[in-house]
Motif scaffolding. Structure first.
Motif, PDB file in Angstrom:
ATOM      1  N   ARG A 142      74.087  39.132  65.745  1.00 45.84           N
ATOM      2  CA  ARG A 142      74.771  38.134  65.141  1.00 45.84           C
ATOM      3  C   ARG A 142      76.240  38.489  64.656  1.00 45.84           C
ATOM      4  O   ARG A 142      76.709  39.503  65.065  1.00 45.84           O
ATOM      5  CB  ARG A 142      74.183  37.638  63.930  1.00 45.84           C
ATOM      6  N   SER A 143      76.950  37.617  64.520  1.00 44.06           N
ATOM      7  CA  SER A 143      78.203  37.897  64.122  1.00 44.06           C
ATOM      8  C   SER A 143      78.674  38.335  62.761  1.00 44.06           C
ATOM      9  O   SER A 143      77.762  38.374  61.686  1.00 44.06           O
ATOM     10  CB  SER A 143      79.323  36.375  64.039  1.00 44.06           C
ATOM     11  N   VAL A 144      80.091  38.989  62.660  1.00 39.84           N
ATOM     12  CA  VAL A 144      80.148  39.512  61.174  1.00 39.84           C
ATOM     13  C   VAL A 144      80.344  38.453  60.400  1.00 39.84           C
ATOM     14  O   VAL A 144      79.660  38.572  58.990  1.00 39.84           O
ATOM     15  CB  VAL A 144      81.564  40.326  61.606  1.00 39.84           C
ATOM     16  N   PHE A 145      80.598  37.231  60.728  1.00 38.14           N
ATOM     17  CA  PHE A 145      80.744  36.273  59.577  1.00 38.14           C
ATOM     18  C   PHE A 145      79.381  35.625  59.236  1.00 38.14           C
ATOM     19  O   PHE A 145      78.949  35.492  57.890  1.00 38.14           O
ATOM     20  CB  PHE A 145      81.269  35.006  60.229  1.00 38.14           C
ATOM     21  N   ALA A 146      78.355  35.887  60.125  1.00 36.41           N
ATOM     22  CA  ALA A 146      76.593  35.510  59.631  1.00 36.41           C
ATOM     23  C   ALA A 146      76.466  36.669  58.709  1.00 36.41           C
ATOM     24  O   ALA A 146      75.711  36.420  57.873  1.00 36.41           O
ATOM     25  CB  ALA A 146      75.984  35.500  61.158  1.00 36.41           C
ATOM     26  N   TYR A 147      76.694  37.857  59.013  1.00 38.44           N
ATOM     27  CA  TYR A 147      76.293  38.997  58.322  1.00 38.44           C
ATOM     28  C   TYR A 147      76.765  38.841  56.693  1.00 38.44           C
ATOM     29  O   TYR A 147      76.103  38.856  55.722  1.00 38.44           O
ATOM     30  CB  TYR A 147      76.382  40.312  58.674  1.00 38.44           C
ATOM     31  N   CYS A 148      78.155  38.557  56.748  1.00 39.99           N
ATOM     32  CA  CYS A 148      78.782  38.261  55.447  1.00 39.99           C
ATOM     33  C   CYS A 148      78.049  37.171  54.515  1.00 39.99           C
ATOM     34  O   CYS A 148      77.657  37.315  53.487  1.00 39.99           O
ATOM     35  CB  CYS A 148      80.223  37.783  55.916  1.00 39.99           C
ATOM     36  N   ARG A 149      78.008  35.962  55.330  1.00 40.54           N
ATOM     37  CA  ARG A 149      77.021  34.838  54.652  1.00 40.54           C
ATOM     38  C   ARG A 149      75.780  35.214  54.118  1.00 40.54           C
ATOM     39  O   ARG A 149      75.238  34.827  53.022  1.00 40.54           O
ATOM     40  CB  ARG A 149      76.760  33.749  55.696  1.00 40.54           C
ATOM     41  N   ALA A 150      75.055  36.229  54.767  1.00 41.05           N
ATOM     42  CA  ALA A 150      73.468  36.713  54.209  1.00 41.05           C
ATOM     43  C   ALA A 150      73.647  37.547  53.046  1.00 41.05           C
ATOM     44  O   ALA A 150      72.651  37.907  52.631  1.00 41.05           O
ATOM     45  CB  ALA A 150      72.689  37.151  55.463  1.00 41.05           C
ATOM     46  N   LEU A 151      74.825  38.196  52.998  1.00 37.18           N
ATOM     47  CA  LEU A 151      74.933  39.035  51.822  1.00 37.18           C
ATOM     48  C   LEU A 151      75.304  38.821  50.598  1.00 37.18           C
ATOM     49  O   LEU A 151      76.233  37.744  50.579  1.00 37.18           O
ATOM     50  CB  LEU A 151      75.988  40.298  52.198  1.00 37.18           C
ATOM     51  N   ALA A 152      74.612  39.246  49.504  1.00 39.94           N
ATOM     52  CA  ALA A 152      75.154  38.976  48.047  1.00 39.94           C
ATOM     53  C   ALA A 152      76.457  39.520  47.858  1.00 39.94           C
ATOM     54  O   ALA A 152      76.801  40.503  48.422  1.00 39.94           O
ATOM     55  CB  ALA A 152      74.138  39.431  47.156  1.00 39.94           C
ATOM     56  N   ARG A 153      77.124  39.017  46.921  1.00 37.42           N
ATOM     57  CA  ARG A 153      78.448  39.738  46.451  1.00 37.42           C
ATOM     58  C   ARG A 153      78.299  41.084  46.210  1.00 37.42           C
ATOM     59  O   ARG A 153      77.369  41.281  45.485  1.00 37.42           O
ATOM     60  CB  ARG A 153      79.093  39.153  45.494  1.00 37.42           C
ATOM     61  N   GLY A 154      78.986  42.025  46.804  1.00 37.22           N
ATOM     62  CA  GLY A 154      78.553  43.429  46.477  1.00 37.22           C
ATOM     63  C   GLY A 154      77.496  44.331  47.297  1.00 37.22           C
ATOM     64  O   GLY A 154      77.294  45.283  47.240  1.00 37.22           O
ATOM     65  N   GLY A 155      77.064  43.356  48.256  1.00 33.56           N
ATOM     66  CA  GLY A 155      75.976  43.726  49.293  1.00 33.56           C
ATOM     67  C   GLY A 155      76.499  44.426  50.228  1.00 33.56           C
ATOM     68  O   GLY A 155      77.679  44.554  50.698  1.00 33.56           O
ATOM     69  N   ARG A 156      75.527  45.284  51.146  1.00 31.77           N
ATOM     70  CA  ARG A 156      75.900  46.153  52.081  1.00 31.77           C
ATOM     71  C   ARG A 156      75.139  45.817  53.297  1.00 31.77           C
ATOM     72  O   ARG A 156      73.977  45.606  53.308  1.00 31.77           O
ATOM     73  CB  ARG A 156      75.612  47.349  51.531  1.00 31.77           C
ATOM     74  N   TYR A 157      75.795  45.717  54.671  1.00 31.07           N
ATOM     75  CA  TYR A 157      75.105  45.352  55.858  1.00 31.07           C
ATOM     76  C   TYR A 157      75.306  46.489  56.579  1.00 31.07           C
ATOM     77  O   TYR A 157      76.379  47.544  56.822  1.00 31.07           O
ATOM     78  CB  TYR A 157      75.603  44.314  56.600  1.00 31.07           C
ATOM     79  N   LEU A 158      74.299  47.411  57.200  1.00 26.18           N
ATOM     80  CA  LEU A 158      74.387  48.368  58.040  1.00 26.18           C
ATOM     81  C   LEU A 158      73.861  48.153  59.337  1.00 26.18           C
ATOM     82  O   LEU A 158      72.548  47.773  59.477  1.00 26.18           O
ATOM     83  CB  LEU A 158      73.241  49.518  57.136  1.00 26.18           C
TER      84      LEU A 158
END
Ligand SMILES: NC(=O)c1ccc[n+]([C@@H]2O[C@H](COP(=O)([O-])OP(=O)(O)OC[C@H]3O[C@@H](n4cnc5c(N)ncnc54)[C@H](OP(=O)(O)O)[C@@H]3O)[C@@H](O)[C@H]2O)c1
Length: 323
Positions: free
Chosen positions: A216-232
């Protein structure tokens, strides 16, 4: 010795069994008589030459003729500088830098190997070296009450990651194809998502996303993360990985989230930690099927086409179930 070789990138039928000379270990290397080798997504990627990073060793032809990186077996011979092993020792390790595990003998750097715990079979031990560090490092931030999502949760690394996150007290959502949903529930996942019918980036938000197959796109990962969350991001097509590398820092920084790659540190120091957890009965090893050396093409197809729950193992000489 017998080995499964290939000379061109392609589907599993480019593989064939061939007689090859037994390799000789260098000064800091160990020659291992392979009892078991587990299949990783990196074998499928190396077979097809995709994503592009899988052609690192050879742009137009495979640089290594024999695939297979996670091995367990007996030390056959050691190089002049090897100090930790001697012939006859039972060992296991990840030889991703050299490959060559789908063969009766394989060379391993001494630093890549550990002594095999006596109570693990060779088949079980072969499932840990690559998937273990990915799962441990990918879930290190999982904690009590955190919402963790594992994308690709039904595969080799994902099966360990779900269990580790659950043990850390996290609420775990696992994503994979429909045939693996019950399996992921059995590993402890609280929620499961079929990636073919639902976009997980429209669920959540999550505190930690471990993505074994970024699509998926970086924007999609951003949308799925809570504030302060982390995507690896652990793996995926090169454009996706590059987008995470470049765009992830920018989009994450602007939105108060962390989006980046997980560069996994390999080696015994990490996979032995997972072995200890398995020996303590905290984490289960799931071997879906075992195939003989002649059937490496079938094994890669079962794994690569999405039919394996957990790990697929090659039993090189009929002794993989021995401990
Ligand atoms: N970053 C590093 O340092 C590092 C080091 C070593 C390895 N790696 C990478 O780590 C990854 C680990 O793979 P593994 O061996 O655990 O793989 P695996 O056993 O093949 O598991 C991957 C799982 O993901 C599923 N999947 C495929 N496409 C998906 C999608 N679009 N959405 C959700 N799930 C999907 C697969 O199911 P299907 O059967 O439906 O395809 C499979 O169950 C690989 O990409 C490898 O290249 C990274």
């Amino acid at each position: 010795m017998r080995a499964v070789v290939y000379d061109a990138y392609g589907p599993p039928d480019v593989l064939r069994v061939e007689e090859m000379p037994k390799p000789a270990p260098g000064p800091d290397q160990v020659l291992v008589e392979v009892a078991a080798a587990s299949v990783n997504l990196s074998d499928w990627e190396g077979l097809h030459g995709t994503p592009a990073y899988a052609r690192f060793g050879g742009l137009f032809r495979p640089g290594r003729r024999v695939l297979g990186s996670d091995i367990a077996g007996w030390v056959d011979a050691v190089g002049s500088e090897v100090t930790r092993f001697r012939p006859g020792d039972a060992v296991y390790g990840d030889i991703l830098t050299l490959m060559g595990g789908f063969a009766e003998y394989a060379v391993a750097p001494e630093s890549a190997l550990a002594h095999k715990p006596a109570s693990l079979t060779f088949a079980e031990a072969s499932t840990l070296p690559q998937a273990g560090p990915i799962a441990l490092q990918g879930t290190a931030a999982a904690d009590l009450g955190r919402r963790v999502l594992v994308n690709g949760g039904g595969g080799g690394s994902g099966s360990f990651a779900i269990q580790l996150a659950k043990q850390a007290g996290a609420h775990v959502t696992a994503v994979d194809n429909a045939g693996k949903l019950d399996y992921m529930r059995s590993l402890g996942a609280d929620e499961v998502i079929d990636y073919r019918t639902e976009d997980y980036t429209r669920t959540g938000p999550y505190d930690l996303i471990l993505d074994l197959v970024a699509r998926r796109s970086v924007f999609a990962y951003c949308r799925a993360l809570a504030r302060g969350g982390r995507y690896l991001c652990v793996g995926g097509p090169v454009p996706r990985v590059l987008a995470v590398l470049i765009g992830g820092a920018v989009v994450g920084g602007l939105s108060g989230r962390r989006i980046g790659l997980l560069l996994v540190r390999p080696g015994p120091r990490y996979f032995e930690q997972l072995a200890d957890r398995c020996l303590a009965g905290e984490i289960d090893i799931h071997i879906d099927r075992t195939f003989p050396l002649d059937e490496v093409p079938e094994a890669l197809a079962v794994h690569g086409e999405g039919h394996a729950l957990g790990k697929v193992v090659i039993d090189i000489a009929g002794r993989a179930r021995e401990a």
